[in-house]
Design an enzyme around this catalytic site. Structure first.
Site, PDB file in Angstrom:
ATOM      1  N   CYS A  51      -2.227  16.251  23.016  1.00  0.00           N
ATOM      2  CA  CYS A  51      -1.858  17.679  24.018  1.00  0.00           C
ATOM      3  C   CYS A  51      -0.710  17.078  24.074  1.00  0.00           C
ATOM      4  O   CYS A  51      -0.093  16.261  24.698  1.00  0.00           O
ATOM      5  CB  CYS A  51      -2.945  17.600  24.944  1.00  0.00           C
ATOM      6  SG  CYS A  51      -2.564  18.298  26.254  1.00  0.00           S
ATOM      7  N   CYS A  54      -1.028  16.133  28.640  1.00  0.00           N
ATOM      8  CA  CYS A  54      -1.567  15.311  28.986  1.00  0.00           C
ATOM      9  C   CYS A  54      -0.473  14.016  29.547  1.00  0.00           C
ATOM     10  O   CYS A  54      -0.003  14.154  28.764  1.00  0.00           O
ATOM     11  CB  CYS A  54      -2.262  14.423  28.005  1.00  0.00           C
ATOM     12  SG  CYS A  54      -4.184  15.526  27.858  1.00  0.00           S
ATOM     13  N   HIS A 114      -7.528  16.995  31.278  1.00  0.00           N
ATOM     14  CA  HIS A 114      -7.249  17.729  30.142  1.00  0.00           C
ATOM     15  C   HIS A 114      -8.481  18.953  29.810  1.00  0.00           C
ATOM     16  O   HIS A 114      -8.494  20.014  28.849  1.00  0.00           O
ATOM     17  CB  HIS A 114      -7.710  17.011  28.212  1.00  0.00           C
ATOM     18  CG  HIS A 114      -7.082  17.982  26.914  1.00  0.00           C
ATOM     19  ND1 HIS A 114      -5.398  18.860  27.357  1.00  0.00           N
ATOM     20  CD2 HIS A 114      -7.504  18.562  25.935  1.00  0.00           C
ATOM     21  CE1 HIS A 114      -5.873  19.458  25.839  1.00  0.00           C
ATOM     22  NE2 HIS A 114      -7.313  19.319  24.941  1.00  0.00           N
ATOM     23  N   ASN A 152      -2.240  31.913  32.700  1.00  0.00           N
ATOM     24  CA  ASN A 152      -2.881  32.804  31.335  1.00  0.00           C
ATOM     25  C   ASN A 152      -3.626  31.900  31.346  1.00  0.00           C
ATOM     26  O   ASN A 152      -3.411  30.547  30.604  1.00  0.00           O
ATOM     27  CB  ASN A 152      -1.188  33.065  30.941  1.00  0.00           C
ATOM     28  CG  ASN A 152      -0.331  33.544  30.596  1.00  0.00           C
ATOM     29  OD1 ASN A 152      -0.618  34.730  31.518  1.00  0.00           O
ATOM     30  ND2 ASN A 152       0.334  33.304  30.651  1.00  0.00           N
ATOM     31  N   GLY A 158      -3.177  34.715  25.095  1.00  0.00           N
ATOM     32  CA  GLY A 158      -2.017  33.977  24.292  1.00  0.00           C
ATOM     33  C   GLY A 158      -1.723  32.788  25.382  1.00  0.00           C
ATOM     34  O   GLY A 158      -0.735  31.974  25.441  1.00  0.00           O
ATOM     35  N   CYS A 159      -2.902  32.252  25.721  1.00  0.00           N
ATOM     36  CA  CYS A 159      -3.053  30.306  26.385  1.00  0.00           C
ATOM     37  C   CYS A 159      -2.266  29.619  25.327  1.00  0.00           C
ATOM     38  O   CYS A 159      -3.538  29.226  24.051  1.00  0.00           O
ATOM     39  CB  CYS A 159      -3.180  30.101  26.785  1.00  0.00           C
ATOM     40  SG  CYS A 159      -3.223  28.878  27.991  1.00  0.00           S
ATOM     41  N   SER A 160      -1.241  29.258  24.697  1.00  0.00           N
ATOM     42  CA  SER A 160      -0.200  28.201  23.860  1.00  0.00           C
ATOM     43  C   SER A 160      -1.807  26.484  23.994  1.00  0.00           C
ATOM     44  O   SER A 160      -1.328  26.027  22.927  1.00  0.00           O
ATOM     45  CB  SER A 160       0.801  28.327  23.752  1.00  0.00           C
ATOM     46  OG  SER A 160       1.159  27.372  24.721  1.00  0.00           O
ATOM     47  N   HIS A 163      -4.604  22.386  28.027  1.00  0.00           N
ATOM     48  CA  HIS A 163      -4.851  21.953  29.190  1.00  0.00           C
ATOM     49  C   HIS A 163      -4.543  22.802  30.164  1.00  0.00           C
ATOM     50  O   HIS A 163      -3.672  23.474  30.335  1.00  0.00           O
ATOM     51  CB  HIS A 163      -3.497  21.162  28.771  1.00  0.00           C
ATOM     52  CG  HIS A 163      -3.797  19.100  29.890  1.00  0.00           C
ATOM     53  ND1 HIS A 163      -3.981  18.641  29.211  1.00  0.00           N
ATOM     54  CD2 HIS A 163      -3.012  19.796  31.521  1.00  0.00           C
ATOM     55  CE1 HIS A 163      -3.655  17.325  30.841  1.00  0.00           C
ATOM     56  NE2 HIS A 163      -3.054  18.380  31.816  1.00  0.00           N
ATOM     57  N   HIS A 165      -2.858  24.008  33.420  1.00  0.00           N
ATOM     58  CA  HIS A 165      -1.786  24.740  33.511  1.00  0.00           C
ATOM     59  C   HIS A 165      -0.845  25.936  33.723  1.00  0.00           C
ATOM     60  O   HIS A 165      -1.833  26.944  33.213  1.00  0.00           O
ATOM     61  CB  HIS A 165      -0.389  23.809  32.448  1.00  0.00           C
ATOM     62  CG  HIS A 165      -0.108  24.860  31.201  1.00  0.00           C
ATOM     63  ND1 HIS A 165      -1.303  25.012  30.236  1.00  0.00           N
ATOM     64  CD2 HIS A 165       0.563  25.809  30.475  1.00  0.00           C
ATOM     65  CE1 HIS A 165      -1.463  25.906  28.968  1.00  0.00           C
ATOM     66  NE2 HIS A 165       0.113  26.769  29.452  1.00  0.00           N
ATOM     67  N   GLN A 167       2.312  28.818  34.816  1.00  0.00           N
ATOM     68  CA  GLN A 167       3.724  28.641  35.083  1.00  0.00           C
ATOM     69  C   GLN A 167       4.809  28.987  36.315  1.00  0.00           C
ATOM     70  O   GLN A 167       3.865  30.003  37.342  1.00  0.00           O
ATOM     71  CB  GLN A 167       4.488  29.345  34.061  1.00  0.00           C
ATOM     72  CG  GLN A 167       4.040  28.600  32.370  1.00  0.00           C
ATOM     73  CD  GLN A 167       4.408  29.507  31.288  1.00  0.00           C
ATOM     74  OE1 GLN A 167       5.691  29.568  30.656  1.00  0.00           O
ATOM     75  NE2 GLN A 167       3.631  29.911  30.365  1.00  0.00           N
ATOM     76  N   PHE A 311      -9.550  47.030  25.704  1.00  0.00           N
ATOM     77  CA  PHE A 311      -8.192  47.238  24.795  1.00  0.00           C
ATOM     78  C   PHE A 311      -7.075  47.845  26.007  1.00  0.00           C
ATOM     79  O   PHE A 311      -8.035  49.288  26.031  1.00  0.00           O
ATOM     80  CB  PHE A 311      -8.616  47.155  23.234  1.00  0.00           C
ATOM     81  CG  PHE A 311      -8.968  46.610  22.860  1.00  0.00           C
ATOM     82  CD1 PHE A 311      -7.505  45.529  22.349  1.00  0.00           C
ATOM     83  CD2 PHE A 311     -10.542  45.425  22.565  1.00  0.00           C
ATOM     84  CE1 PHE A 311      -8.154  44.725  21.002  1.00  0.00           C
ATOM     85  CE2 PHE A 311     -10.730  45.327  21.505  1.00  0.00           C
ATOM     86  CZ  PHE A 311     -10.099  44.438  20.870  1.00  0.00           C
TER      87      PHE A 311
END
Length: 347
Positions: A51, A54, A114, A152, A158-160, A163, A165, A167, A311
């Site tokens: 990750c 981390c 994590h 997100n 869509g969280c990539s 961990h 977090h 933004q 949707f």
């Protein structure tokens, strides 16, 4: 609430944006044979060597994260905004308009662990998150007109990276959603002589139909005009312009009410409840901002279960937003959940 009217298709107006939505409560019984998401809850380690968020790990471009104890903030390695050397603007017949954009993007790691989400963190850890929201907003609003704090949560949003977090995107322009709220809040104060959101939460507390959680400092509710099935609005109970202006009591109250909301979200479908959330406060500028009230929007996509989502397509994209579950029903569903996280109940 007029149950006779609200049990039938009707429209409601969002006073923050001036937009309308369609409610169709008779559609809640329709069968579902569409897309089903993977709602499986996966166990994660406390520290993942692969990750890039981390502590002690190396990120994609070679930077090494410090061994941070609580939160950690760094400039986004793949920033959507950056400093503009010189402002420029183009306009061709009002049809082809463009201009430069100046800004910065940062990542906030909520925890060194994590395997946690905000719903699973203790009060101290949550106050650390609120403190970093406050300090980052205070710093960035010295340079930029708009500071957007957001999170997100979940692959479905869509969280990539799993961990925990969020933004921060700061810009020299006011994006369109807060721009709508700027206009509507200013017009409400001019017309009624009162702050829109402070008046609204006072009325909601009197009605007690859509309240999810409340403490001395904050109110959490499903707004009358909610679009997403389990959308919520989080608002301080006294006049507060920006995240940078909250005091110690509001910080502690915010940590407490977030814990209530997020545990109840997770307990709703016994899953790590996905959502996009973000803070809206008064933009920076020369004008008077008394019409503004700090608030957070939570937009979860789940509709009926951990694996069926709402949707926004077809009529929603071409006409206006539409929902089946009444906001009053959604509020009761969230409010009725236990304050003990479902994972703890299984232990």
């Amino acid at each position: 609430m007029n149950m006779q009217h609200d049990a039938k298709p009707h429209r409601r107006r969002n006073p923050l944006t001036g937009e309308w939505l369609l409610l169709s409560p008779q559609r809640t019984q329709r069968p579902w044979q569409g897309k089903v998401e993977d709602g499986t809850v996966r166990l994660r380690p406390e520290h993942d060597e692969g990750c890039y968020l981390c502590p002690g790990n190396t990120r994609m471009q070679g930077q090494v994260n410090p061994d941070y104890p609580y939160t950690y903030v760094f400039d986004n390695d793949f920033s959507a905004l950056n400093d503009c050397a010189k402002y420029w603007k183009c306009d061709e017949d009002g049809l082809f308009q463009s201009e430069s954009s100046d800004g910065t993007c940062r990542v906030i790691c909520f925890s060194r662990r994590h395997d946690l989400t905000l719903a699973e963190m203790d009060h101290l850890a949550l106050t650390k998150v609120v403190e970093v929201w406050k300090s980052q907003t205070a710093e960035l609003e010295q340079k930029y007109r708009w500071v957007q704090v957001f999170e997100n949560k979940g692959e479905i949003m869509g969280c990539s990276n799993p961990h925990p977090h969020g933004q921060i995107w700061a810009s020299d322009f006011i994006p369109q959603e807060p721009a709508k709220e700027e206009k509507c809040q200013a017009e409400y104060l001019q017309q009624y002589g009162r702050n829109l959101l402070l008046t609204y939460i006072e009325k909601e507390l009197e009605k007690d139909e859509r309240i999810v959680a409340v403490n001395e400092q904050w109110v959490c509710l499903v707004p009358y005009w909610a679009i997403w099935p389990f959308e919520t609005l989080l608002v301080p109970r006294r006049h507060t312009l920006r995240m940078s202006g909250i005091d110690a009591a509001q910080r502690d109250g915010l940590a407490a009410i977030m814990k209530e909301l997020l545990v109840r979200y997770d307990n709703l479908f016994n899953t790590s409840f996905p959502y996009s959330m973000g803070w809206h406060g008064a933009p920076m500028g020369d004008g008077d901002s008394d019409h503004w009230q700090l608030h957070a929007h939570y937009y979860p996509p789940l509709l009926r279960s951990a694996d069926i989502k709402k949707f926004m397509v077809g009529y929603e994209m071409l006409g206006c937003p539409q929902r089946d579950i009444l906001p009053e029903q959604a509020a009761e569903m969230i409010r009725s959940q236990s304050l003990i996280h479902y994972k703890q109940l299984k232990e």
